[in-house]
Design a protein around this motif. Structure first.
Motif, mmCIF file in Angstrom:
data_model
loop_
_atom_site.group_PDB
_atom_site.id
_atom_site.type_symbol
_atom_site.label_atom_id
_atom_site.label_comp_id
_atom_site.label_asym_id
_atom_site.label_seq_id
_atom_site.Cartn_x
_atom_site.Cartn_y
_atom_site.Cartn_z
ATOM 1 N N ARG A 406 0.972 -1.262 -0.098
ATOM 2 C CA ARG A 406 -0.035 -0.103 0.146
ATOM 3 C C ARG A 406 0.855 1.142 0.003
ATOM 4 O O ARG A 406 0.432 2.343 -0.845
ATOM 5 N N THR A 407 1.828 1.167 0.739
ATOM 6 C CA THR A 407 3.116 2.335 0.763
ATOM 7 C C THR A 407 3.447 2.747 -0.540
ATOM 8 O O THR A 407 3.433 3.844 -1.286
ATOM 9 N N PHE A 408 3.668 1.798 -1.465
ATOM 10 C CA PHE A 408 4.391 1.909 -2.727
ATOM 11 C C PHE A 408 3.101 2.356 -3.763
ATOM 12 O O PHE A 408 3.571 3.408 -4.336
ATOM 13 N N ILE A 409 2.055 1.938 -3.654
ATOM 14 C CA ILE A 409 0.934 2.301 -4.535
ATOM 15 C C ILE A 409 0.331 3.621 -4.025
ATOM 16 O O ILE A 409 0.340 4.646 -4.892
ATOM 17 N N GLY A 410 0.140 3.957 -2.602
ATOM 18 C CA GLY A 410 -0.457 5.142 -2.384
ATOM 19 C C GLY A 410 0.727 6.312 -2.602
ATOM 20 O O GLY A 410 0.155 7.444 -3.101
ATOM 21 N N ASN A 411 1.907 6.311 -2.354
ATOM 22 C CA ASN A 411 2.879 7.387 -2.482
ATOM 23 C C ASN A 411 2.971 7.567 -4.032
ATOM 24 O O ASN A 411 3.067 8.765 -4.605
ATOM 25 N N LEU A 412 2.718 6.667 -4.900
ATOM 26 C CA LEU A 412 3.094 6.529 -6.324
ATOM 27 C C LEU A 412 2.094 7.194 -7.018
ATOM 28 O O LEU A 412 2.053 8.328 -7.791
ATOM 29 N N TYR A 413 0.728 6.975 -6.588
ATOM 30 C CA TYR A 413 -0.386 7.536 -6.959
ATOM 31 C C TYR A 413 -0.737 8.843 -6.660
ATOM 32 O O TYR A 413 -1.207 9.641 -7.275
ATOM 33 N N LYS A 414 -0.198 9.157 -5.238
ATOM 34 C CA LYS A 414 -0.361 10.676 -4.888
ATOM 35 C C LYS A 414 0.691 11.531 -5.684
ATOM 36 O O LYS A 414 0.099 12.747 -5.750
ATOM 37 N N ARG A 415 1.569 11.118 -6.447
ATOM 38 C CA ARG A 415 2.419 11.782 -7.401
ATOM 39 C C ARG A 415 2.178 11.853 -8.982
ATOM 40 O O ARG A 415 2.187 12.664 -9.740
ATOM 41 N N VAL A 416 1.942 10.455 -9.104
ATOM 42 C CA VAL A 416 1.567 10.371 -10.744
ATOM 43 C C VAL A 416 0.070 10.425 -11.004
ATOM 44 O O VAL A 416 -0.247 11.453 -11.890
ATOM 45 N N LYS A 417 -0.895 10.271 -10.089
ATOM 46 C CA LYS A 417 -2.337 10.388 -10.363
ATOM 47 C C LYS A 417 -2.901 9.657 -11.938
ATOM 48 O O LYS A 417 -3.881 10.093 -12.119
ATOM 49 N N ASP A 418 -2.169 8.674 -12.245
ATOM 50 C CA ASP A 418 -2.136 8.005 -13.401
ATOM 51 C C ASP A 418 -2.569 6.638 -13.238
ATOM 52 O O ASP A 418 -1.610 5.916 -12.793
ATOM 53 N N ASP A 442 -6.223 10.894 0.313
ATOM 54 C CA ASP A 442 -5.148 11.745 0.478
ATOM 55 C C ASP A 442 -5.558 13.107 0.689
ATOM 56 O O ASP A 442 -6.071 13.840 0.007
ATOM 57 N N ASP A 443 -5.466 13.617 1.822
ATOM 58 C CA ASP A 443 -6.070 14.857 2.442
ATOM 59 C C ASP A 443 -5.190 15.809 1.575
ATOM 60 O O ASP A 443 -5.636 17.206 1.187
ATOM 61 N N ASP A 444 -3.956 15.810 1.297
ATOM 62 C CA ASP A 444 -3.186 16.915 0.501
ATOM 63 C C ASP A 444 -3.877 17.052 -0.761
ATOM 64 O O ASP A 444 -3.793 18.193 -1.350
ATOM 65 N N ILE A 445 -3.871 15.996 -1.499
ATOM 66 C CA ILE A 445 -4.664 16.037 -2.757
ATOM 67 C C ILE A 445 -6.118 16.808 -2.839
ATOM 68 O O ILE A 445 -6.256 17.839 -3.539
ATOM 69 N N LYS A 446 -6.833 16.595 -1.886
ATOM 70 C CA LYS A 446 -8.033 17.267 -1.856
ATOM 71 C C LYS A 446 -7.829 18.615 -1.286
ATOM 72 O O LYS A 446 -8.674 19.629 -1.926
ATOM 73 N N ARG A 447 -6.755 18.956 -0.475
ATOM 74 C CA ARG A 447 -6.417 20.470 -0.167
ATOM 75 C C ARG A 447 -6.096 21.249 -1.287
ATOM 76 O O ARG A 447 -6.432 22.456 -1.666
ATOM 77 N N GLY A 448 -5.301 20.609 -2.328
ATOM 78 C CA GLY A 448 -4.931 21.174 -3.325
ATOM 79 C C GLY A 448 -6.154 21.490 -4.417
ATOM 80 O O GLY A 448 -6.034 22.524 -5.027
ATOM 81 N N TYR A 449 -6.988 20.537 -4.589
ATOM 82 C CA TYR A 449 -8.159 20.928 -5.264
ATOM 83 C C TYR A 449 -9.079 21.904 -4.614
ATOM 84 O O TYR A 449 -9.800 22.849 -5.607
ATOM 85 N N VAL A 450 -9.355 21.834 -3.380
ATOM 86 C CA VAL A 450 -10.121 22.994 -2.721
ATOM 87 C C VAL A 450 -9.284 24.353 -3.003
ATOM 88 O O VAL A 450 -10.147 25.311 -3.148
ATOM 89 N N ASP A 451 -8.021 24.221 -2.761
ATOM 90 C CA ASP A 451 -7.440 25.725 -3.094
ATOM 91 C C ASP A 451 -7.599 26.145 -4.426
ATOM 92 O O ASP A 451 -7.457 27.576 -4.523
ATOM 93 N N LEU A 452 -8.002 25.430 -5.483
ATOM 94 C CA LEU A 452 -8.458 26.189 -6.848
ATOM 95 C C LEU A 452 -9.678 26.930 -6.855
ATOM 96 O O LEU A 452 -9.853 27.687 -7.721
ATOM 97 N N ILE A 453 -10.508 26.716 -5.775
ATOM 98 C CA ILE A 453 -11.740 27.815 -5.769
ATOM 99 C C ILE A 453 -11.699 28.550 -4.566
ATOM 100 O O ILE A 453 -12.642 29.355 -4.025
ATOM 101 N N ASN A 454 -10.342 29.082 -4.232
ATOM 102 C CA ASN A 454 -10.273 30.129 -3.129
ATOM 103 C C ASN A 454 -10.927 31.401 -3.664
ATOM 104 O O ASN A 454 -10.657 31.656 -4.776
#
Length: 454
Positions: A406-418, A442-454
């Motif tokens: 899960r660590t391999f998949i989660g961290n890779l998906y967090k950066r690649v998103k493909d 991943d809360d960081d991904i969610k924060r990134g998208y929420v910041d788009l509508i600031n």
């Protein structure tokens, strides 16, 4: 009291030695006879006259267990004869053995010709044919055989509590059987004390130290997975013309497993584990290195343990996952980064295996200990597999080999998103429900998208 002792014949035939029996009669005479039961000498302790069970080979373990059970059945018949006939001679005891062997041959013949025994055990005969046709990996086959023993116990339980003539049969199998099996399997840990003889004949666990051990309380996920296997078997029977239609068309039980969030380690936590000083505990350090390597390549432990240096070519790890080999034989290719290469090089003098592996359970215990030493104790919300309720637990307490994947998949998906790129290295197919779970964690991904509508 009559008693029986065992010994191994000095002669071997095809690598097998016959088990010899010495029957002590009440008349104080001894009769030495051949059992007609054979075993490999390496799986028999002649000093203690007991069987030796292999730890890793599930098929061999099952075969040895069946051999020991046949021997016990024969010894029981001989003991009864010795008690009933104190003056029994060798001819009388040999006739018992001959009759026993004759029934065994008849049973084997019926298994080989299911149509001839359809009236008696067509369900389990078909189950055996199903396993032979599927040609499953040893571990998956062992799971199906464990389920078969549970179905045998269910059958015996029904006979003991409801219908003395009850028998699982393809001709009469109904949806009610499935629901009743669910009820039995869910509450089997409560039935053990009332029906101990069932577990002597069909143990819940074949490992010697656990034979006849009380079954644990099962989770809904375990039950759902077993029902899925029964459904696969029923569907195969329909395709083979052994059943007219699938009883699962009207099934209204739980059809999918429920899993909690697939928590994984951050890269900072992974590196803290890799840098943790374990110089005073080299054995534990080796298991830590295996875990870190697994975090870097993402393969399942069952695949990792089979890998050799031949699986690494030009810095790329290539293998075919055993879990999906029957469905698709796609080769997984994972380029090794510098950290992974360094870990492989660290154990290059061991043997052709990549690392010094230990048993799966000890490896999982080592992972928990390493995380505790490295103070990786972040609390996460997990789903209790037995109760189905969510609870907060330190991640070091729930860690196992799959945390590395899960660590391999989660961290890779967090950066690649493909998912296609990540799936090509994890073995997940497009649209996989298991892989989809990583998209919502991943809360960081969610924060990134929420910041788009600031």
């Amino acid at each position: 009291m009559a008693k029986i002792t065992r010994s191994l014949s000095a002669r071997e035939a095809g690598g097998l030695s016959e088990i010899l029996l010495r029957v002590y009669l009440l008349s104080r005479t001894q009769v030495r006879i051949r059992s007609g039961i054979f075993v490999e000498r390496r799986y028999y302790n002649e000093k203690e006259n007991s069987f030796i069970y292999p730890k890793a080979n599930q098929r061999k373990l099952l075969a040895i267990h069946e051999t020991e059970q046949r021997l016990k059945d024969l010894e029981s018949l001989l003991t009864m004869e010795a008690l009933a006939n104190p003056d029994a001679d060798k001819n009388a005891l040999n006739s018992i053995v001959s009759g026993f062997r004759g029934r065994a041959k008849q049973s084997a013949s019926q298994s080989a010709n299911p149509q001839e025994s359809a009236g008696k055990s067509d369900f389990f005969d078909a189950w055996e044919r199903f396993l032979q046709v599927r040609k499953l990996a040893p571990k998956r086959e062992a799971v199906y055989r464990t389920l078969a023993r549970a179905l045998h116990r269910y059958e015996m339980h029904r006979r003991a509590t409801a219908d003395k003539k009850y028998s699982l049969s393809l001709k009469t199998l109904s949806l009610a059987d499935i629901y009743q099996f669910e009820e039995f399997f869910r509450n089997e840990h409560l039935y053990y004390e009332r029906f101990p003889k069932i577990y002597l004949q069909y143990p819940a666990d074949l490992r010697p130290q656990h034979v006849s051990h009380k079954p644990n309380e099962r989770s809904q996920n375990t039950l759902t997975l077993h029902i899925k296997k029964i459904r696969a078997f029923v569907n195969w029977c329909v395709r083979e013309g052994l059943m007219q239609s699938s009883i699962f068309d009207r099934y209204e039980g739980v059809k999918a497993e429920k899993y909690g969030t697939p928590w994984y380690l951050t890269l900072e936590e992974r590196d803290r584990i890799a840098d943790c000083d374990l110089s005073d505990r080299p054995a534990l350090a080796a298991q830590r290195d295996i875990f870190v390597f697994q975090c870097l390549v993402g393969c399942r432990l069952s695949d990792l343990k089979k890998l050799t240096r031949d699986n690494i070519v030009d810095g790329v790890l290539a293998y075919v996952p055993a879990k999906t080999r029957d469905m698709r034989a796609d080769t997984i290719r994972v380029p090794l980064n510098e950290k992974a290469k360094a870990l492989v090089a660290r154990y290059s003098e061991a043997d052709r295996r990549l690392f010094p592996f230990i048993s799966d359970q000890r490896y999982n215990d080592a992972i928990k200990e390493v995380l505790a030493i490295a103070e990786i104790d972040r609390r996460v919300l997990v789903l209790n597999p037995t109760t189905g309720r969510e609870e907060m637990r330190p991640i070091c307490e729930i860690a196992s080999s799959h945390l590395a994947r899960r660590t391999f998949i989660g961290n890779l998906y967090k950066r690649v998103k493909d998912p296609c790129i990540v799936g090509s290295m994890s073995g997940h197919v497009e649209g996989s429900r298991a892989f989809a779970r990583y998209r919502s964690i991943d809360d960081d991904i969610k924060r990134g998208y929420v910041d788009l509508i600031n």
